[in-house]
Design a protein around this motif. Structure first.
Motif, PDB file in Angstrom:
ATOM      1  N   VAL A  60       0.932  -1.106   0.087  1.00  0.00           N
ATOM      2  CA  VAL A  60      -0.030   0.051  -0.017  1.00  0.00           C
ATOM      3  C   VAL A  60       0.851   1.295   0.011  1.00  0.00           C
ATOM      4  CG1 VAL A  60      -2.036  -0.898   1.358  1.00  0.00           C
ATOM      5  CG2 VAL A  60      -0.079   0.050   2.435  1.00  0.00           C
ATOM      6  N   PRO A  61       0.376   2.395  -0.753  1.00  0.00           N
ATOM      7  CA  PRO A  61       1.326   3.648  -0.766  1.00  0.00           C
ATOM      8  C   PRO A  61       1.339   4.142   0.799  1.00  0.00           C
ATOM      9  CG  PRO A  61      -0.649   3.856  -1.815  1.00  0.00           C
ATOM     10  CD  PRO A  61      -0.670   2.422  -1.412  1.00  0.00           C
ATOM     11  N   VAL A  62       2.025   4.767   0.892  1.00  0.00           N
ATOM     12  CA  VAL A  62       2.551   5.455   2.318  1.00  0.00           C
ATOM     13  C   VAL A  62       3.465   6.711   1.958  1.00  0.00           C
ATOM     14  CG1 VAL A  62       2.236   3.418   3.870  1.00  0.00           C
ATOM     15  CG2 VAL A  62       4.691   4.212   3.193  1.00  0.00           C
ATOM     16  N   ASP A  63       3.414   7.451   2.807  1.00  0.00           N
ATOM     17  CA  ASP A  63       4.342   8.894   2.608  1.00  0.00           C
ATOM     18  C   ASP A  63       5.572   8.194   2.154  1.00  0.00           C
ATOM     19  OD1 ASP A  63       2.455  10.556   2.887  1.00  0.00           O
ATOM     20  OD2 ASP A  63       2.937  11.083   4.953  1.00  0.00           O
ATOM     21  N   GLY A  64       6.285   8.643   1.135  1.00  0.00           N
ATOM     22  CA  GLY A  64       7.700   8.526   0.701  1.00  0.00           C
ATOM     23  C   GLY A  64       7.948   7.025   0.263  1.00  0.00           C
ATOM     24  N   GLY A  65       6.856   6.329  -0.022  1.00  0.00           N
ATOM     25  CA  GLY A  65       7.196   5.141  -0.645  1.00  0.00           C
ATOM     26  C   GLY A  65       6.004   4.038  -0.495  1.00  0.00           C
ATOM     27  N   TRP A  66       6.272   2.857  -0.188  1.00  0.00           N
ATOM     28  CA  TRP A  66       5.395   1.771   0.042  1.00  0.00           C
ATOM     29  C   TRP A  66       5.461   0.969   1.218  1.00  0.00           C
ATOM     30  CZ3 TRP A  66       1.398   0.638  -3.743  1.00  0.00           C
ATOM     31  CH2 TRP A  66       1.447   1.642  -4.685  1.00  0.00           C
ATOM     32  N   GLU A  67       4.415   0.156   1.654  1.00  0.00           N
ATOM     33  CA  GLU A  67       4.453  -0.734   2.706  1.00  0.00           C
ATOM     34  C   GLU A  67       3.663  -1.824   2.716  1.00  0.00           C
ATOM     35  OE1 GLU A  67       5.333   0.415   7.317  1.00  0.00           O
ATOM     36  OE2 GLU A  67       3.414   1.063   6.656  1.00  0.00           O
ATOM     37  N   ILE A  68       4.321  -2.996   3.474  1.00  0.00           N
ATOM     38  CA  ILE A  68       3.760  -4.284   3.384  1.00  0.00           C
ATOM     39  C   ILE A  68       3.611  -4.516   4.718  1.00  0.00           C
ATOM     40  CG2 ILE A  68       3.469  -6.649   2.859  1.00  0.00           C
ATOM     41  CD1 ILE A  68       4.804  -6.100   0.582  1.00  0.00           C
ATOM     42  N   THR A  69       2.255  -4.319   5.489  1.00  0.00           N
ATOM     43  CA  THR A  69       2.222  -4.760   7.039  1.00  0.00           C
ATOM     44  C   THR A  69       1.661  -5.983   7.475  1.00  0.00           C
ATOM     45  OG1 THR A  69      -0.048  -3.656   7.003  1.00  0.00           O
ATOM     46  CG2 THR A  69       1.969  -1.976   7.382  1.00  0.00           C
ATOM     47  N   GLY A  70       2.323  -6.395   8.780  1.00  0.00           N
ATOM     48  CA  GLY A  70       1.421  -7.907   9.278  1.00  0.00           C
ATOM     49  C   GLY A  70       1.881  -8.968   8.384  1.00  0.00           C
ATOM     50  N   CYS A  71       3.267  -9.168   7.663  1.00  0.00           N
ATOM     51  CA  CYS A  71       3.552 -10.202   7.056  1.00  0.00           C
ATOM     52  C   CYS A  71       3.813 -11.288   8.191  1.00  0.00           C
ATOM     53  CB  CYS A  71       4.999  -9.925   6.537  1.00  0.00           C
ATOM     54  SG  CYS A  71       4.918  -8.806   5.159  1.00  0.00           S
ATOM     55  N   PRO A  72       3.462 -12.556   7.948  1.00  0.00           N
ATOM     56  CA  PRO A  72       3.441 -13.861   8.708  1.00  0.00           C
ATOM     57  C   PRO A  72       4.925 -14.053   8.909  1.00  0.00           C
ATOM     58  CG  PRO A  72       1.579 -13.963   7.364  1.00  0.00           C
ATOM     59  CD  PRO A  72       2.294 -12.893   6.822  1.00  0.00           C
ATOM     60  N   VAL A  73       5.195 -14.759   9.514  1.00  0.00           N
ATOM     61  CA  VAL A  73       6.649 -15.252   9.624  1.00  0.00           C
ATOM     62  C   VAL A  73       7.293 -16.040   8.531  1.00  0.00           C
ATOM     63  CG1 VAL A  73       6.254 -17.298  11.050  1.00  0.00           C
ATOM     64  CG2 VAL A  73       8.465 -16.219  11.116  1.00  0.00           C
ATOM     65  N   GLY A  74       8.336 -16.002   7.952  1.00  0.00           N
ATOM     66  CA  GLY A  74       8.771 -16.525   6.725  1.00  0.00           C
ATOM     67  C   GLY A  74       8.224 -16.145   5.410  1.00  0.00           C
ATOM     68  N   THR A  75       7.560 -14.997   5.319  1.00  0.00           N
ATOM     69  CA  THR A  75       6.964 -14.194   4.179  1.00  0.00           C
ATOM     70  C   THR A  75       8.268 -13.836   3.784  1.00  0.00           C
ATOM     71  OG1 THR A  75       4.941 -13.816   5.163  1.00  0.00           O
ATOM     72  CG2 THR A  75       5.564 -12.605   3.182  1.00  0.00           C
ATOM     73  N   GLN A  76       8.338 -14.167   2.063  1.00  0.00           N
ATOM     74  CA  GLN A  76       9.387 -13.351   1.316  1.00  0.00           C
ATOM     75  C   GLN A  76       8.697 -12.282   0.432  1.00  0.00           C
ATOM     76  OE1 GLN A  76      11.536 -16.484  -0.661  1.00  0.00           O
ATOM     77  NE2 GLN A  76      12.614 -16.855   0.961  1.00  0.00           N
ATOM     78  N   VAL A  77       9.420 -11.209   0.319  1.00  0.00           N
ATOM     79  CA  VAL A  77       9.075  -9.965  -0.549  1.00  0.00           C
ATOM     80  C   VAL A  77      10.262  -9.827  -1.523  1.00  0.00           C
ATOM     81  CG1 VAL A  77       7.961  -7.830  -0.686  1.00  0.00           C
ATOM     82  CG2 VAL A  77       7.654  -9.227   1.213  1.00  0.00           C
ATOM     83  N   MET A  78       9.947  -9.703  -2.875  1.00  0.00           N
ATOM     84  CA  MET A  78      10.842  -9.522  -3.709  1.00  0.00           C
ATOM     85  C   MET A  78      10.320  -8.251  -4.666  1.00  0.00           C
ATOM     86  SD  MET A  78      12.119 -13.293  -4.634  1.00  0.00           S
ATOM     87  CE  MET A  78      10.422 -13.664  -4.307  1.00  0.00           C
ATOM     88  N   VAL A  79      11.380  -7.332  -4.769  1.00  0.00           N
ATOM     89  CA  VAL A  79      10.868  -6.040  -5.774  1.00  0.00           C
ATOM     90  C   VAL A  79      11.725  -6.151  -6.809  1.00  0.00           C
ATOM     91  CG1 VAL A  79      10.772  -3.642  -5.588  1.00  0.00           C
ATOM     92  CG2 VAL A  79      10.252  -4.742  -3.409  1.00  0.00           C
ATOM     93  N   PHE A  80      11.114  -6.187  -8.047  1.00  0.00           N
ATOM     94  CA  PHE A  80      11.687  -6.201  -9.373  1.00  0.00           C
ATOM     95  C   PHE A  80      11.519  -4.731 -10.148  1.00  0.00           C
ATOM     96  CE2 PHE A  80      10.659 -10.668  -8.174  1.00  0.00           C
ATOM     97  CZ  PHE A  80      12.012 -11.386  -8.271  1.00  0.00           C
ATOM     98  N   ASP A  81      12.219  -4.561 -10.765  1.00  0.00           N
ATOM     99  CA  ASP A  81      12.344  -3.589 -11.836  1.00  0.00           C
ATOM    100  C   ASP A  81      11.863  -4.359 -12.956  1.00  0.00           C
ATOM    101  OD1 ASP A  81      12.840  -1.721 -14.123  1.00  0.00           O
ATOM    102  OD2 ASP A  81      14.456  -1.058 -13.170  1.00  0.00           O
ATOM    103  N   VAL A  82      10.750  -4.314 -13.578  1.00  0.00           N
ATOM    104  CA  VAL A  82      10.328  -5.026 -14.792  1.00  0.00           C
ATOM    105  C   VAL A  82      11.004  -4.661 -15.996  1.00  0.00           C
ATOM    106  CG1 VAL A  82       8.274  -5.465 -16.254  1.00  0.00           C
ATOM    107  CG2 VAL A  82       8.059  -5.344 -13.535  1.00  0.00           C
ATOM    108  N   ILE A  83      11.214  -3.451 -16.345  1.00  0.00           N
ATOM    109  CA  ILE A  83      11.816  -2.762 -17.546  1.00  0.00           C
ATOM    110  C   ILE A  83      13.256  -3.421 -17.343  1.00  0.00           C
ATOM    111  CG2 ILE A  83      12.410  -0.751 -19.030  1.00  0.00           C
ATOM    112  CD1 ILE A  83       9.916   0.357 -18.183  1.00  0.00           C
ATOM    113  N   GLY A  84      13.710  -3.034 -16.476  1.00  0.00           N
ATOM    114  CA  GLY A  84      15.415  -3.573 -16.324  1.00  0.00           C
ATOM    115  C   GLY A  84      15.738  -4.959 -15.974  1.00  0.00           C
TER     116      GLY A  84
END
Length: 131
Positions: A60-84
């Motif tokens: 979700v958008p927040v001031d200055g960026g994005w945030e994912i809240t309440g991740c269960p233990v073991g959750t992996q988040v990966m952020v990719f540049d699609v064009i690059g």
């Protein structure tokens, strides 16, 4: 004659396949008449009932960026540049209900993949950052 079926994983809990077959094998269960088997691909059996798997938290958008809240233990988040075509950042929740904040370096198209442990489904969110 063919039967609409769901194929379950070796534990007999998670749906791993769906379709139509002339007979049901050991890890298959029949889908009720009139229901499309693919509709249950993100389901699992809980207390003997087929239910939808929960969806992990989304960015979700927040001031200055994005945030994912309440991740269960073991959750992996990966952020990719699609064009690059590159992985920009990666996060693994070491504790339950952990938050992860991130931002994008430039305008462009990005993909955020959230791979949470079972019974959660995995999600992919495409985010367009305007110029």
């Amino acid at each position: 004659m063919s039967f609409p079926y769901l194929e379950l994983d070796p534990s007999g809990v998670y749906v791993t396949g769906a379709g139509h077959a002339p007979r049901l094998s050991e890890r298959m269960i029949e889908v009720p008449a009139g229901m499309e088997p693919s509709r249950f691909m993100t389901s699992y059996i809980q207390d003997g009932v087929l239910v939808p798997r929960p969806v992990p938290p989304s960015p979700v958008p927040v001031d200055g960026g994005w945030e994912i809240t309440g991740c269960p233990v073991g959750t992996q988040v990966m952020v990719f540049d699609v064009i690059g075509g590159e992985l920009l950042d990666q996060f693994t929740a070491a504790a339950g209900n952990q938050d992860y904040a991130f931002s994008f370096p430039d305008p462009g198209t990005y993909r955020v993949e959230v791979d949470a442990p079972l019974p959660f489904t995995d999600t992919k969110t495409v985010i367009e950052v305007p110029e």
